[in-house]
Design a protein around this motif. Structure first.
Motif, short mmCIF file in Angstrom:
data_model
loop_
_atom_site.label_atom_id
_atom_site.label_comp_id
_atom_site.label_asym_id
_atom_site.label_seq_id
_atom_site.Cartn_x
_atom_site.Cartn_y
_atom_site.Cartn_z
N LEU A 15 0.83 -1.19 0.00
CA LEU A 15 0.00 0.00 0.00
C LEU A 15 0.87 1.24 0.00
CD1 LEU A 15 -2.95 1.11 0.31
CD2 LEU A 15 -2.53 1.14 2.78
N ASP A 16 0.52 2.21 -0.82
CA ASP A 16 1.29 3.45 -0.90
C ASP A 16 0.83 4.40 0.20
OD1 ASP A 16 2.95 5.46 -1.70
OD2 ASP A 16 1.64 6.18 -3.31
N GLY A 17 1.26 4.12 1.43
CA GLY A 17 0.89 4.95 2.57
C GLY A 17 0.41 4.12 3.74
N ASP A 18 0.18 4.78 4.85
CA ASP A 18 -0.27 4.12 6.07
C ASP A 18 -1.72 3.66 5.92
OD1 ASP A 18 0.10 3.57 9.07
OD2 ASP A 18 -1.71 4.82 9.02
N LEU A 19 -2.01 2.45 6.40
CA LEU A 19 -3.34 1.87 6.25
C LEU A 19 -4.41 2.71 6.94
CD1 LEU A 19 -5.18 -0.44 5.34
CD2 LEU A 19 -4.54 -1.67 7.43
N VAL A 20 -4.13 3.15 8.15
CA VAL A 20 -5.12 3.93 8.90
C VAL A 20 -5.38 5.26 8.22
CG1 VAL A 20 -5.58 5.11 11.08
CG2 VAL A 20 -4.59 2.82 11.09
N LEU A 21 -4.32 5.96 7.82
CA LEU A 21 -4.50 7.27 7.19
C LEU A 21 -5.14 7.14 5.81
CD1 LEU A 21 -1.26 9.23 8.14
CD2 LEU A 21 -3.60 9.66 8.90
N SER A 22 -4.81 6.07 5.09
CA SER A 22 -5.39 5.91 3.77
C SER A 22 -6.88 5.62 3.84
CB SER A 22 -4.69 4.77 3.01
OG SER A 22 -4.93 3.52 3.64
N THR A 23 -7.33 5.01 4.94
CA THR A 23 -8.74 4.67 5.09
C THR A 23 -9.53 5.75 5.82
OG1 THR A 23 -8.11 2.33 5.20
CG2 THR A 23 -10.33 2.89 5.92
N TYR A 24 -8.91 6.34 6.84
CA TYR A 24 -9.61 7.28 7.71
C TYR A 24 -9.08 8.72 7.58
CZ TYR A 24 -11.56 3.41 10.51
OH TYR A 24 -12.23 2.30 10.94
N LYS A 25 -8.46 9.04 6.46
CA LYS A 25 -7.74 10.32 6.37
C LYS A 25 -8.62 11.51 6.72
CE LYS A 25 -4.64 12.94 3.38
NZ LYS A 25 -3.90 12.95 2.10
N GLU A 26 -9.80 11.59 6.18
CA GLU A 26 -10.68 12.73 6.44
C GLU A 26 -11.04 12.82 7.92
OE1 GLU A 26 -15.18 14.28 5.26
OE2 GLU A 26 -14.17 12.80 3.99
N GLN A 27 -11.40 11.67 8.50
CA GLN A 27 -11.78 11.67 9.92
C GLN A 27 -10.58 11.98 10.83
OE1 GLN A 27 -12.63 9.29 7.74
NE2 GLN A 27 -14.85 9.55 7.62
N ILE A 28 -9.41 11.44 10.48
CA ILE A 28 -8.22 11.68 11.29
C ILE A 28 -7.82 13.15 11.26
CG2 ILE A 28 -5.75 11.22 11.50
CD1 ILE A 28 -7.31 8.93 12.56
N TYR A 29 -7.85 13.75 10.08
CA TYR A 29 -7.48 15.17 9.98
C TYR A 29 -8.48 16.04 10.73
CZ TYR A 29 -3.37 15.25 6.99
OH TYR A 29 -2.08 15.14 6.52
N GLU A 30 -9.76 15.69 10.64
CA GLU A 30 -10.77 16.44 11.39
C GLU A 30 -10.54 16.32 12.89
OE1 GLU A 30 -15.64 16.44 12.09
OE2 GLU A 30 -14.77 15.30 10.44
N LEU A 31 -10.23 15.11 13.33
CA LEU A 31 -9.95 14.89 14.75
C LEU A 31 -8.69 15.63 15.17
CD1 LEU A 31 -10.42 13.32 17.44
CD2 LEU A 31 -9.03 11.47 16.46
#
Length: 365
Positions: A140-156
């Protein structure tokens, strides 16, 4: 952001001379100043200060991506201190088992995609602390959590109620340093796709902190061992040794850390949320695996003689094969001075000997 106080760091000890106590006090002042400077430098690069590093009892809510061996131990410790805990597991069986242990859990793996339930999103959005314990996927080109939850993580991450995000990495990112000591300032030059993926994931999380002002800390773990996951347990298993384990025989130096010390380092990170800092989490003795297994065998014969028959006869490589492996093995010894100096960590198990003895003693009770 809160800072350490002299009363927090220097215990009142009448047995020490006035000169010694003054020296201790001066040392703490210097270390505290270094900590403040490091935090301010990081914030000047784009990381903004949170409203407070002190978390009220009712606000202690952690979300753990990956409630595996480390995540579960961390969750149990936090649970004993009245934290609210949510997290993810990679299989339904694991999720059910963790749920039965009293923690709110959700299924999440590489096939999970973007189908996020409202309940899961709410648990994540309400978190004051986040632990990411899911290894990256090399393909995967990037972290699994950030690639899946990027919008929610940045908002948090932009929410000032979030105090801390910890990403669990690996000392494997250092690669080959020909047996020399490395610390957090050493060049990371991973030699395989997994190490490269780890390093890329670290950079992604640090970039998130730079862009949002979130307090991101990176913890580079050595090989984690403890009850149920140690040389003792491997020797007593009857299914045989995997090829992956045999490959590890070739190393002269293997960094490791007992699970109880991992937990205490993470707790210290929560109490000292200095953004953008990387910590090596290893013990004092990067001993070869063959030495560890030899000591484990001795402990089993001494303290668990009724289980000695379960040990495999050929669990370790021969000396000749091991010597042949050394020619191509990436080697380094990883320093833990930063966690001792900056997080004030006193290791519960400074070496594998202490850790294995504690495991055997627990099994013999």
């Amino acid at each position: 952001m809160g800072s350490l106080t002299l009363n927090d760091c220097v215990a009142s000890d009448p047995s020490r001379s006035l000169l010694q106590r003054l020296y201790d006090r001066k040392t703490v002042q210097v270390q505290t100043l270094r900590w403040k400077i490091a935090c301010r430098v990081t914030m000047s690069m784009g990381v903004k200060e949170r409203t407070s590093s002190l978390v009220r009892m009712e606000d202690k809510r952690v979300f753990i991506f990956g409630v595996g061996y480390v995540g579960l131990a961390f969750a149990r410790h936090l649970h004993s201190q009245a934290w609210n805990i949510s997290g993810t597991c990679s299989s339904e069986d694991r999720r059910i088992a963790v749920q039965e242990a009293g923690f709110q859990t959700f299924l999440f793996n590489s096939n999970d995609g973007t189908n996020l339930s409202e309940e899961r999103i709410l648990a994540l959005q309400n978190a004051t602390h986040v632990l990411v314990s899911i290894p990256p996927v090399a393909e995967l080109d990037g972290d699994l959590v950030l690639s899946t939850y990027k919008e929610q993580i940045y908002e948090l991450a932009r929410n000032t109620n979030l105090h801390w995000i910890a990403y669990l990495s690996s000392t494997g990112v250092y690669g080959d340093h020909h047996g020399e000591w490395v610390d957090e300032r050493s060049e990371a030059m991973p030699v395989d796709k997994h190490g490269i993926a780890r390093l890329n994931a670290e950079k992604e999380w640090l970039q998130l902190g730079h862009e949002t002002g979130a307090c991101i800390q990176i913890f580079r773990l050595g090989g984690v061992y403890g009850p149920g996951r140690s040389a003792i347990d491997t020797l007593l298993r009857s299914e045989g040794k995997s090829f992956k384990q045999r490959k590890r025989e070739r190393r002269r130096y293997t960094s490791r850390i007992h699970i109880s010390d991992v937990v205490q380092v993470l707790m210290a990170g929560i109490k000292s949320p200095c953004p953008g800092v990387i910590y090596n989490v290893v013990d004092d003795d990067p001993a070869p695996r063959s030495e560890v297994f030899s000591h484990a065998r001795d402990l089993i014969h001494e303290k668990l003689p009724h289980l000695s028959h379960l040990m495999e006869q050929n669990n370790l490589e021969s000396a000749n094969v091991q010597d042949w492996y050394l020619t191509s093995s990436p080697e380094k010894r990883v320093s833990n001075l930063r966690i001792k100096n900056e997080l004030k960590i006193k290791l519960i198990h400074p070496t594998y000997r202490s850790g294995l003895e504690a495991i055997v003693n627990g099994m013999s009770q």
